[in-house]
Design an enzyme around this catalytic site. Structure first.
Site, mmCIF file in Angstrom:
data_model
loop_
_atom_site.group_PDB
_atom_site.id
_atom_site.type_symbol
_atom_site.label_atom_id
_atom_site.label_comp_id
_atom_site.label_asym_id
_atom_site.label_seq_id
_atom_site.Cartn_x
_atom_site.Cartn_y
_atom_site.Cartn_z
ATOM 1 N N GLU A 40 0.848 -1.296 -0.059
ATOM 2 C CA GLU A 40 -0.254 -0.081 0.103
ATOM 3 C C GLU A 40 0.899 1.219 -0.127
ATOM 4 O O GLU A 40 0.871 2.055 0.805
ATOM 5 C CB GLU A 40 -0.845 0.082 1.133
ATOM 6 C CG GLU A 40 -1.958 -1.164 1.316
ATOM 7 C CD GLU A 40 -2.865 -0.916 2.488
ATOM 8 O OE1 GLU A 40 -2.861 -0.178 3.234
ATOM 9 O OE2 GLU A 40 -3.794 -1.759 2.568
ATOM 10 N N GLU A 44 -5.615 -8.634 0.818
ATOM 11 C CA GLU A 44 -6.136 -8.048 2.245
ATOM 12 C C GLU A 44 -7.826 -7.925 1.864
ATOM 13 O O GLU A 44 -8.005 -7.155 0.821
ATOM 14 C CB GLU A 44 -5.600 -6.862 2.828
ATOM 15 C CG GLU A 44 -4.284 -6.886 3.169
ATOM 16 C CD GLU A 44 -3.630 -5.784 3.859
ATOM 17 O OE1 GLU A 44 -4.592 -4.855 4.451
ATOM 18 O OE2 GLU A 44 -2.412 -5.605 3.830
HETATM 19 O O1 IFM Z 1 -4.057 -3.237 8.977
HETATM 20 C C1 IFM Z 1 -3.962 -2.616 7.960
HETATM 21 C C2 IFM Z 1 -2.866 -3.317 7.113
HETATM 22 O O2 IFM Z 1 -1.701 -3.057 7.619
HETATM 23 C C3 IFM Z 1 -2.945 -2.588 5.683
HETATM 24 N N1 IFM Z 1 -4.116 -2.726 4.947
HETATM 25 C C4 IFM Z 1 -5.137 -2.048 5.776
HETATM 26 C C5 IFM Z 1 -5.393 -2.652 7.197
HETATM 27 C C6 IFM Z 1 -6.662 -2.479 7.952
HETATM 28 O O3 IFM Z 1 -6.482 -0.998 8.115
#
Ligand code: IFM
Length: 478
Positions: A204, A385
């Site tokens: 990210e 994710e």
């Molecule tokens: O916890 C985070 C992760 O580290 C990166 N993506 C979003 C998740 C939730 O906010």
């Protein structure tokens, strides 16, 4: 970048928060069913990679062990007022010591893939130089344990824990950090490359840019739009250099970026909202997708930032060739859509989770997967994710009833299934997260795990969603 635009960028968070607080819904999107329908007998392709994800700083703890150096998140979280309740990742879920039990949990869930991150300051405590063997050994034990249990490792090289010494030298504003990252990546490839079939470069980048440099609620805690987009460029450059470093080892492993992508929709029918939404999409998605997958930055975003911006001045001939070095897969992280107003703000249209920035909109999963395939494919995709936070509690009978998480995951997986049925080459799906963990500025208040962590004892308890997920994996579908 004009003053107006700069102000708008800085006020985005505030606008979202206001809209959320008032329940404002200016949307005229005809789509009124956020789920797009789900349920039924949804089977995924044979061999589908059901997984779960974590990151080093969020779960490992052992902040001072085995030669680990300090990261920006150590500094940031130990600074009073930066995180909820002053929480830090010093102990977190103590995974560094409990990894073997956690591996058994993964096996018991039936996971086929585990996506984790490697802590740069464990490998290079000062961000440069000879790798710390004890750091590499930890990840080798972890990876060997995964293989022994039939779980495929997917390793992220950078999930935000930049060595503090590199931050002291300018961090991601300093072009040299991208080259230090490539060196670190090379050390990791040499140390662990024989056991890891899939690598992700930078987790990210946009979150580092926006939360770390625009809004300042993540490390390193700045509010500097000019710096933010130069940082974006250097993160992209670091990505490309790492891809090249892997290829230079002769490895057959696959590599790609891990991008949090957001479908952006106009909040009303006006031409202004359509225009604003397109530019918003540029900042959220195309800045990262276009540079990696098309070899150019989006012209509308560059024009908005301005010819005299630090990013415009920081792009050196040849950088975009490096950034667009061919990748093998694209990791998509989906949490929320944005509804963009004519003036470039956002409004909230769907119910939010415990995280007020997250609107629950499963259709967005379908939209983003089909969009990247249409605009950038064909390219193998993995969802690395997807999940939501809840204030889960451990009841007296020792269970954790997180039915809301089951509903959320079922709807999002069904949307992913629709995308697969429509031809999207999605290979795997990782729930965020395996364990409750340190949720950055939110500390330990938000619980994102399939597995409950009782922090005082570090006892793990499978939530109802974990039992449900085990059945999904067993059935290879919903
Ligand atoms: O916890 C985070 C992760 O580290 C990166 N993506 C979003 C998740 C939730 O906010």
């Amino acid at each position: 970048m004009s003053m107006l635009t700069r102000r708008r960028l800085l006020s985005r968070a505030a606008l979202s928060a206001t809209a959320g607080a008032t329940g404002c819904d200016a949307g005229t999107d005809p789509d009124t069913d956020p789920t797009g329908g789900s349920g039924g007998n949804l089977r995924f392709p044979t061999g589908f990679g059901w997984g779960a994800a974590t990151s080093a700083y969020q779960i490992e703890g052992a902040a001072k062990e085995d030669g680990r150096g300090e990261s920006v998140w150590d500094t940031f979280s130990r600074t009073p007022g930066r995180t909820r309740n002053g929480d830090t990742g010093d102990v977190a879920a103590d995974h560094y010591h409990r990894y073997a039990d956690d591996l058994d949990l993964m096996r018991d869930l039936g996971l086929r893939s585990y996506r984790f991150s490697i802590s740069w300051p464990r490998i290079q405590p000062d961000g440069t130089g000879t790798p710390n063997q004890r750091g590499l050994d930890f990840y080798r034990r972890l990876v060997d344990g995964l293989h022994e249990r039939g779980i495929s490792p997917m390793a992220t090289l950078f999930h935000w824990d930049l060595p503090q010494t590199l931050q002291d030298a300018g961090g991601w504003e300093n072009r040299d950090t991208a080259y230090r990252f490539a060196e670190y990546a090379e050390a990791v490839f040499h140390g662990l490359g024989d056991r890891i079939p899939a690598w992700l470069t930078i987790n990210e980048p946009k979150t580092v840019v926006q939360n770390g440099y625009l809004y300042g609620h993540h490390a390193p805690g700045f509010q500097d739009p000019q710096a933010a987009y130069l940082v974006a460029h250097h993160l992209q450059l670091a990505h490309g250099l790492a891809v090249r470093a892997l290829r230079a080892t002769g490895s057959a492993a696959r590599i790609g970026p891990a991008l949090n992508l957001h479908p952006c929709y106009p909040a009303d029918d006006s031409a202004e909202a359509a225009r604003a939404s397109r530019l918003y999409d540029g900042y959220e998605n195309r800045l990262y997708l276009d540079s990696i997958l098309k070899g150019s930055y989006p012209a509308d975003v560059l024009a908005d930032l301005g010819a005299d911006s630090r990013i415009a001045r920081g792009i050196v001939d040849g950088d975009l060739e490096i950034i667009s070095s061919p990748v093998d897969l694209l990791a998509v992280q989906y949490y929320t859509p944005y509804y963009v107003t004519p003036t470039g703000g956002t409004v909230t249209r769907w119910p939010t989770s415990q995280a007020d920035w997250q609107q629950i909109y499963p259709n967005g999963m379908y939209d983003i997967l089909t969009r990247v395939t249409r605009d950038y494919g064909p390219l193998p995709l993995t969802v690395t994710e997807n999940g939501l936070p809840q204030a889960d509690t451990l009841s007296a009978d020792g269970t954790v009833d997180d039915t809301g998480r089951i509903d959320f995951l079922r709807e999002h997986m069904a949307a992913a299934h629709r995308a697969v049925s429509d031809g999207v080459p999605l290979e795997s799906y990782h729930v965020w997260s395996l364990l409750d963990n340190f949720e950055w500025a939110e500390g330990y208040d938000q619980r994102w795990g399939l597995v409950y962590v009782d922090y005082p004892t570090q006892r793990r308890v499978l939530k109802r969603s974990a039992h449900w997920y085990r059945e999904v994996i067993r059935a290879n579908g919903l």
